[in-house]
Design a protein around this motif. Structure first.
Motif, PDB file in Angstrom:
ATOM      1  N   ALA A 182      66.844 128.011 115.771  1.00  0.00           N
ATOM      2  CA  ALA A 182      66.866 128.281 114.330  1.00  0.00           C
ATOM      3  C   ALA A 182      65.593 128.940 113.832  1.00  0.00           C
ATOM      4  O   ALA A 182      65.458 129.184 112.634  1.00  0.00           O
ATOM      5  CB  ALA A 182      67.098 126.984 113.571  1.00  0.00           C
ATOM      6  N   ASP A 183      64.640 129.204 114.750  1.00  0.00           N
ATOM      7  CA  ASP A 183      63.361 129.831 114.391  1.00  0.00           C
ATOM      8  C   ASP A 183      62.614 128.992 113.356  1.00  0.00           C
ATOM      9  O   ASP A 183      62.115 129.497 112.349  1.00  0.00           O
ATOM     10  CB  ASP A 183      63.593 131.254 113.865  1.00  0.00           C
ATOM     11  CG  ASP A 183      62.300 132.086 113.884  1.00  0.00           C
ATOM     12  OD1 ASP A 183      61.375 131.690 114.610  1.00  0.00           O
ATOM     13  OD2 ASP A 183      62.234 133.098 113.171  1.00  0.00           O
ATOM     14  N   LEU A 221      68.767 119.895 111.301  1.00  0.00           N
ATOM     15  CA  LEU A 221      69.446 120.833 112.192  1.00  0.00           C
ATOM     16  C   LEU A 221      70.617 120.115 112.851  1.00  0.00           C
ATOM     17  O   LEU A 221      70.576 118.898 113.067  1.00  0.00           O
ATOM     18  CB  LEU A 221      68.486 121.370 113.258  1.00  0.00           C
ATOM     19  CG  LEU A 221      67.246 122.109 112.733  1.00  0.00           C
ATOM     20  CD1 LEU A 221      66.316 122.463 113.877  1.00  0.00           C
ATOM     21  CD2 LEU A 221      67.651 123.362 111.973  1.00  0.00           C
TER      22      LEU A 221
END
Length: 515
Positions: free
Chosen positions: A15-16, A62
Motif C-alpha cells: 500500500a506504499d 490495512l
C-alpha cells in the motif's frame, strides 16, 4: 529466520505506507497483526477495529491478504537460499533451514546468523532475526531474541516459557488455545510443567494433538525439517534489438523462442497447456494475454499464438490502439503444465490415424488465416438455442460460457431446432381477421395465430402452434435486461414447416427451424 510483524510489513509495502506509522492489519474487523508503534499505544491482536482506533486514532488500517504475504516473502526466502540450499517456509514471515553445513563453511553458527541478516537486508530491505536451536519450534522462539541455544539445552530453554507459546506455533495441529486454557485451569502454566507430565497420560487424555504439543514442550520435533526445492524457472525471454515494428519480424523471433521454451519444458518431462505471452515495447507498453489449449502446445502452436496476439496489437484498427514503439521483449511463461513423454509414433514413423491428419490440416489452415478461421461449437447452458452454443477456436479450451447444469427456468422445451439463423428475416404473425398477434403482460396471446409470413414470402397458414413461453432475463440490469416470448408454429406448404418464433421489443423474429 523470523521477520517480525510480517503481515504488517507486506501490507505496508503493497500500500506504499511508511513503516514508522502505527499500522494494523484487519480481518473480519479484528486486528490480526500490528506494528510496534501501534502496540506502544495499546493495540493488540484480537481487538475489534473500533477499540483499536479508540486507543490509537491515527492508526492506519490495512486489509489482511495471506496470498499477498506469501508472494512478498518469496524474495526473502530466495535470499536465504543463497546461503543454504534447503529452506522450509513455516509460514509467511518465518522460515527454517539446517545450519550445520553453512556453519562449517562460514566458521561458526553466529557467523551464519549474521550473514543471513545482512544478506536479506541488502537484497530486500527487510529486517530479520535468526535463532538457532535443536528443532524448528525452539529455533523460532530463539529468533524472537536473536539467541543461540547450545546443543542439548533445548528443554531447559523452553521450560520457563509461558504455555501460550504452544498455541502460537505453526507446527502443532488442532485447537491448541483450548488445550492451553485447560492447562491453566489445571494449574500448569509453563512449558516445563507441561513437559513433565507423562507422555502416555497426555496422549490418553488429550489425543494426538495434545501429544504433538507435548513433544514440542520436551524439545522434540513432531516431524523432520522439510526442505523446499527452489522453483525452476521455465519461462523463456528474448530481447529484440532493434525493436521490431513488423509482425513477421516478431514471428520469426517467436519461432526460435518457442523452440527454446519447448525444449526447456521437455527437459523436465513437461508440456504446456496454458501459456502466458507477454510483449513489451521500447516505450514500456505491455500486452499480456493467457492462451488456453485443449491439448499440449507444440512449437508451431506457440509461434502461431504469438503472431495472432501481436497481429491485432501492432496493426490496431485505430491509431489509439497501436503501440508507439516496436516490440523490444517477448516472454513466454507456462501457467499450466502437465507430464508429457512425447508422442508415440507407429512402426513406420507415423501415427496412421485419420484424426491426426485432419488435425494437421486444420492447424495449418488456422496458422495461415488466423485463430478464428477454424472454430468448433461448444454446447453450454442457457434458455434459447442461440445463447447455448458458442464457437471456440480450433484446439482452444472447450469450455461453455454458461454451466450446463440446471436449473434454467424458462428454458425452451425439447426438441431443439436444427438450424438457428445468424440474421433473422422479418416475421409477421396475424390473427383470423388480419390483426397483429402479440403477447399480453399475463403471457397470453392477444389473438390466435392464423397466418405467418417469413421474410418477403407469401403468408402461410398456421396448422398448429404451442406457447408462448416467456423469459425475462437480467431484469435487475437496465443494460443487460432482455424480455422475450417464444412460440412454436407448424405451417402448411413446402418443407420446412416447423419454426420457432420469438417476440422481442414488439417484433417477431425467426429464432430456429425444425427438421
Amino acid at each position: 529466520m523470523w521477520a517480525p510483524d510480517w503481515p504488517v510489513v507486506a501490507a505496508a509495502v503493497a500500500a506504499d505506507v511508511p513503516l514508522h506509522l502505527p499500522i494494523a492489519v484487519l480481518a473480519a474487523n479484528r486486528v490480526v497483526a500490528c506494528s510496534e508503534v501501534a502496540r506502544a499505544d495499546g493495540v493488540r491482536r484480537g481487538q475489534r477495529r473500533r477499540d483499536a482506533q479508540a486507543l490509537c486514532p491515527e492508526l492506519v488500517l490495512l486489509d489482511d491478504d495471506p496470498d499477498r504475504d506469501a508472494r512478498a516473502f518469496e524474495p526473502v526466502v530466495a535470499a536465504v537460499e543463497e546461503l543454504s540450499p534447503g529452506v522450509e517456509i513455516v509460514r509467511p514471515g518465518l522460515c527454517a533451514f539446517r545450519v550445520r553445513g553453512p556453519a562449517r563453511y562460514f566458521g561458526s553458527e553466529p557467523a551464519v546468523a549474521e550473514r543471513v541478516v545482512d544478506l536479506v537486508a541488502a537484497q530486500t530491505g527487510v529486517e530479520t532475526a535468526v535463532g538457532i536451536a535443536e528443532g524448528v519450534f525452539a529455533a523460532a522462539l530463539a529468533a524472537r531474541t536473536g539467541g543461540i541455544v547450545p546443543p542439548g539445552e533445548t528443554p531447559a530453554f523452553l521450560a520457563p516459557l509461558d504455555l501460550a507459546v504452544l498455541a502460537s506455533s505453526s507446527l502443532t495441529a488442532g485447537d491448541q488455545p483450548d488445550l492451553v486454557s485447560l492447562m491453566r485451569r489445571l494449574g500448569i502454566r509453563t512449558v516445563g510443567a507441561f513437559a513433565a507430565l507423562p507422555a502416555q497420560d497426555v496422549l490418553a487424555r488429550f489425543g494426538p494433538d495434545g501429544a504433538a504439543a507435548h513433544r514440542l514442550a520436551r524439545g522434540l520435533e513432531p516431524r523432520p525439517l522439510v526442505a523446499r526445492l527452489p522453483p525452476v524457472d521455465l519461462s523463456a525471454r528474448r530481447e529484440i534489438d532493434p525493436p521490431a515494428e513488423r509482425v513477421d519480424t516478431v514471428a520469426f523471433v517467436a519461432r526460435t523462442l518457442a523452440e527454446e521454451f519447448a525444449e526447456r519444458l521437455a527437459a523436465h518431462g513437461l508440456a504446456c497447456t496454458r501459456l502466458v505471452i507477454e510483449a513489451v515495447t521500447a516505450n514500456g507498453e505491455e500486452l499480456s494475454r493467457t492462451w488456453r489449449h485443449d491439448g499440449v502446445l507444440g512449437v508451431g502452436d506457440i509461434a502461431d499464438r504469438v503472431r495472432w496476439q501481436l497481429d491485432g496489437w501492432l496493426t490496431g484498427r485505430s491509431r489509439e490502439d497501436r503501440p508507439t514503439a516496436g516490440v523490444a521483449v517477448v516472454r513466454l511463461a507456462p501457467e499450466d503444465v502437465v507430464e508429457h513423454g512425447g508422442a508415440q509414433l507407429g512402426l513406420w514413423g507415423d501415427t496412421g490415424a485419420d484424426d491426426e491428419r485432419a488435425h494437421r490440416a486444420l492447424t495449418r489452415v488456422q496458422g495461415l488465416l488466423g485463430p478464428e478461421a477454424v472454430v468448433t461449437p461448444v454446447l453450454g447452458g442457457g434458455r434459447d438455442p442461440e445463447s447455448r452454443v458458442r464457437y471456440v477456436a480450433w484446439r482452444d479450451a472447450r469450455e461453455p460460457s454458461l454451466p450446463l447444469e440446471p436449473p434454467w427456468p424458462g428454458q425452451l422445451p425439447p426438441p431443439a431446432p436444427a438450424t438457428v439463423p445468424h440474421e433473422s428475416p422479418p416475421v409477421s404473425v396475424v390473427g383470423p381477421n388480419g390483426e397483429a398477434v402479440g403477447v399480453t403482460g399475463r403471457h397470453a396471446l392477444t389473438s390466435l395465430p392464423a397466418r405467418v409470413s417469413l421474410g418477403n414470402g407469401p403468408g402461410r397458414t398456421v396448422l398448429a402452434w404451442a406457447g408462448p413461453w416467456p423469459a425475462d432475463e437480467r431484469w435487475w440490469s437496465p443494460v443487460q435486461a432482455r424480455r422475450r416470448a417464444w412460440m412454436q408454429v407448424v405451417l402448411d406448404g413446402e418443407e420446412p414447416s416447423a419454426f420457432l418464433l420469438a417476440l422481442e421489443s414488439g417484433s417477431w423474429l425467426l429464432a430456429g427451424v425444425y427438421d
